[in-house]
Structure formats: C-alpha cells, structure tokens
Design a protein around this motif. Structure first.
Motif: not given
Lengths: 405, 65
Positions: A93, A300, A326-328, A330-331
């Motif tokens: 990020r 991921n 999948h980017v959500d 990352w959290y």
C-alpha cells in the motif's frame, strides 16, 4: 542477489546493545520517518485494533531512528516490534513501493525489518515478549519432522507414491500434514482425479518461518536446503504447494537466500483451476451455500495469488459466491500472522480474527472459504471462543466435495 | 496542463505511462520477479481506486461549510 538474508544491505549489520545503528540503516529509517503519507497506518490490521501509531512501519522506522539519535535504547524495541503480523499489507500500500521513483527513493520492506529486529533482540540475549513461545513452536516442529510416520499419516490409504522419481511432487509440510490433513488429502484426491501423476516426499523438513524471528536463520536455511535437495533428487519439475506460507517461502525467501530453485513451484489452487479449465476436473455436485472467501496474506499480499480460489468457487454449481475484492482484503488478516504474531500477541490476534469473521457474516455468508491451513486453525479457535456461527472450509475441500472425490 | 498529468473520465490523474519507469537505485536487492509483482500490484491498486472512488465526488457534510 542470491545468498542475501535481507533485500537491503542496510539490514545486514546486526543491531547490538550500546551500539549506534549504522548510518545506512538510519537513512533507510529516515526515509519512512520523513514520509507523511502514512497509508501504511490504516491498512494495517494491527493498527486497526490498537490505534497506536507505534505499531506501524512508520512507528517501527521512527523507533529505530530514535535509537540512532540516542533518544531511546535498542533494548526497548521488543514491545513495538511484536505488533506486526508480517502480512505485507503496508509494503504494497505504501506509495514509495507502489510508485517506485516518485517519492522517497526507497521501497518499504517491513516483513524483513521486523524479522531482523526480533532476531537481533534474541541474538543480544534481550528477547521480546512471547519469544519463548516462538522457540517452543520451533522445538515442536523439529521433533515432529523426525517422526516420518506422523508426517505421512495424512496420506494413509490413498496409495500415493512416496519418494522416488517424479516430475510432479505434492509438497505437504508439517502443519498441514499433522493439523489440517483433510486439505492435503483433498488436494491429493483431486490431482489423482485430474489425471496428474505425482509423488509425495518421504519427509518434509521446512515450513517454520518462526526461525527467522528468533535468530535461527541457519536453521531456516538448512531445512529449506534439505527439502530443495530432496526435490531435486526426485527429479521434480513441478512442485505443488498446499500451504501458502510455504509458497511464500519458496517464491520469495528461498530464492533470495539460497538462489534459483531448479523446479517450478505452483500453489495448489492454481493447478486445480488449470485442471478445471482443461476439462480434467469437473465440479458437478451442487453445493448450495452462501460463501465468502478470505484471502490469505501470504497469497494475496505477499505473492499476488488471488484469482484461482475465486475461479474455483465460481465454477462450483450451487455456490452463491459473495466476493470481496482482493484489494479490499489487503486491509484484512485472519490474525494468525505469517510467523510469530499469534504466539506473541494472542489477544490482538483473536480480535483481528473475530472482526474478520464478523465481516463475512455481515455479508450474509454461511461459509467462509479459506486457502490456508493457518487461517483455518486460527479462525477455528476464534469461532470456538466467540461462539460465532460460520462454517470454515478450504476451497480445495469444497472442490473435492463438488467433484465427488 | 501540468507535465505528466492526463485527463481521463473528465478528471485529472498522473499519466500511468510515466510510472512504467523503475529506478534501479530503488530496486537494488529486489529480484526481477518482485519488481514485476510490484508493478502488477500498482495496476491492481489503481484499478481498485478507480472502481471505488473515481466515479463520484464526495462533498463535505453541510455542517462543515
């Protein structure tokens, strides 16, 4: 490139009591300290719970810089540096990593920095909260891998080729073999059903990332080398890995530390999806469930594998797949962490896990599909302690049910 | 328009083409594969930003005005 424990040369010199960290390390720390983006903060699953900026890469680098400046002491770093899952979210990020050359001329390498500081604290005889528990896990690993019968019990009556030469090898390390053996069995049955000729190893040694957090780098290397030599002797061309933590070690650490690996490594869901695409595996049995998928950090965030588990879930008839980008994710994290986190910060690990399960339940999911035995283990514990009702099942096992093996 | 900025969907953004360069000093120690992964992740992140935020403008709450 090969033979390097850490990507950055600034991390090479061990930190010592009463010694100023090197100027190179201080400069690397300064570049994160000076960066005010702090995108690493909100994405961090630990910071989302503790809301303490010390528990972020910004905090880690600032703490080290303060040691260089004589403001604090190396001996005091243990508490700060145990607040990291090593999930890699901050690394990907961070605009300094993502947009190389645009900002501070450096990439964030938090996973390696945390390993280094934890190990240096142990090497100096200081340790950190929970480091004894980490050592116990390593001891248990070393005892278990010597027990060939226990390590191969999962294969039981499957009639698999054990050892010998084979171009395809299914790699099942200690944790999956002894704690989550159903996943390994399902993977083997699916490969057989898909017409893949493969063997398993007569013993797997590696799979203990914890060693890198307690100054046992040589042990980590030796166990990895042993497995790579064994696989080479088996004439393996393709190694199918079931545990994503092992996949991360193969793809990132073994290559950097030991050099190029003489075979291709693939994660199990990637090859299973390929078999479905080629018509070799046919998921035909209806599974009528509302399913969400949890991305393991080691896939991921750390190795960028996220498509194949989703493709498999979409291919299973009857499944109502409630996809979360999948980017959500990352959290997100299950809370276990990549190596030592759960052993050193069990309460935060449990809270992160509970929060993740609740997210899936809020979507209306009845089942949380997984792709990692460590996530399964941790979520199972969280589920038991919180009495949250949700089914936990590996994607590989779901596919096996639908294929009927 | 500022150098390196383009207009897409009616809004300004940094031209993705200039982010294709990779400065060697930064990737020192990173394998080619790691660099490629970062580039893929960058594009995935930009896709995610566009999907989530680029099609609407969030106004401040009225009581802040």
């Amino acid at each position: 490139m090969a033979g390097r424990l850490y990507s950055k040369e600034a991390y090479d010199a061990p930190l010592k009591k009463d010694e100023k960290p090197s100027a190179d390390l201080a400069m690397d720390n300064y570049l994160t300290f000076a960066c005010r983006h702090k995108f690493c903060r909100e994405i961090c699953p630990v910071h989302q719970i503790t809301r303490n900026e010390s528990h972020t890469p910004y905090g880690f680098n600032t703490a080290l810089l303060s040691v260089n400046q004589g403001i604090s002491k190396f001996e005091e770093l243990g508490d700060t540096f145990t607040h990291c899952l090593q999930c890699g979210a901050c690394e990907i990020r961070c605009p300094n990593t993502l947009f190389m050359a645009d900002f501070y001329k450096t990439a964030l390498t938090t996973v390696e920095l945390v390993r280094k500081v934890r190990s240096d604290l142990v090497r100096e005889g200081i340790g950190y909260p929970g480091s004894d528990n980490v050592q116990k896990e390593i001891d248990a690993h070393l005892v278990t891998i010597e027990k060939q019968k226990d390590m191969l019990a999962w294969a039981g009556d499957l009639g698999l080729q054990i050892g010998g030469e084979s171009s395809v090898v299914l790699y099942v390390s200690r944790f999956t073999a002894t704690q989550v053996s159903e996943t390994a069995r399902a993977a083997a049955k699916l490969l057989m059903s898909g017409g893949v000729k493969f063997a398993i190893m007569d013993g797997v040694s590696a799979g203990i990332g914890e060693a890198l957090d307690v100054a046992k780098e040589d042990l980590f290397k030796d166990l990895a080398r042993k497995d790579i030599e064994k696989l080479t002797k088996m004439k393996a061309e393709l190694v199918v890995v079931v545990d994503p933590h092992d996949y991360f070690f193969f793809k990132r650490d073994y290559k950097r530390i030991l050099g190029e690996i003489p075979f291709k490594v693939v994660f199990v869901t990637d090859i299973l999806w390929e078999l479905i695409e080629r018509g070799k595996l046919k998921p035909t049995k209806m599974i009528q469930k509302k399913i969400a998928f949890h991305d393991p950090c080691t896939l991921n965030k750390l190795t960028n594998v996220w498509q194949s588990p989703r493709n498999i879930l979409r291919a299973i008839p009857g499944v109502e797949f409630m996809d979360e980008d999948h980017v959500d994710q990352w959290y997100y994290c299950c809370g276990n962490g990549v190596s030592t986190f759960k052993k050193v910060r069990p309460e935060i690990a449990a809270t992160i896990g509970e929060r993740r399960i609740r997210k899936a339940k809020d979507l209306g999911a009845e089942t949380l599909a997984l792709a990692c035995p460590h996530c399964w283990d941790h979520f199972t514990e969280v589920k038991t302690n919180t009495r949250l009702e949700i089914e936990l099942l590996n994607v590989v096992e779901l596919l096996a049910q639908s294929v009927g093996v | 328009m500022v150098e390196g900025v383009i207009k897409r969907n009616g809004r300004y953004e940094v031209n993705p083409a200039i982010m294709k360069k990779v400065e060697k000093s930064i990737i020192k120690g990173m394998s080619e594969e790691d660099v490629k992964t970062v580039i893929v992740l960058r594009n995935e992140y930009l896709r995610w930003m566009h999907d989530n935020f680029a099609k609407k403008i969030i106004k401040p709450p009225k009581n802040n005005q």
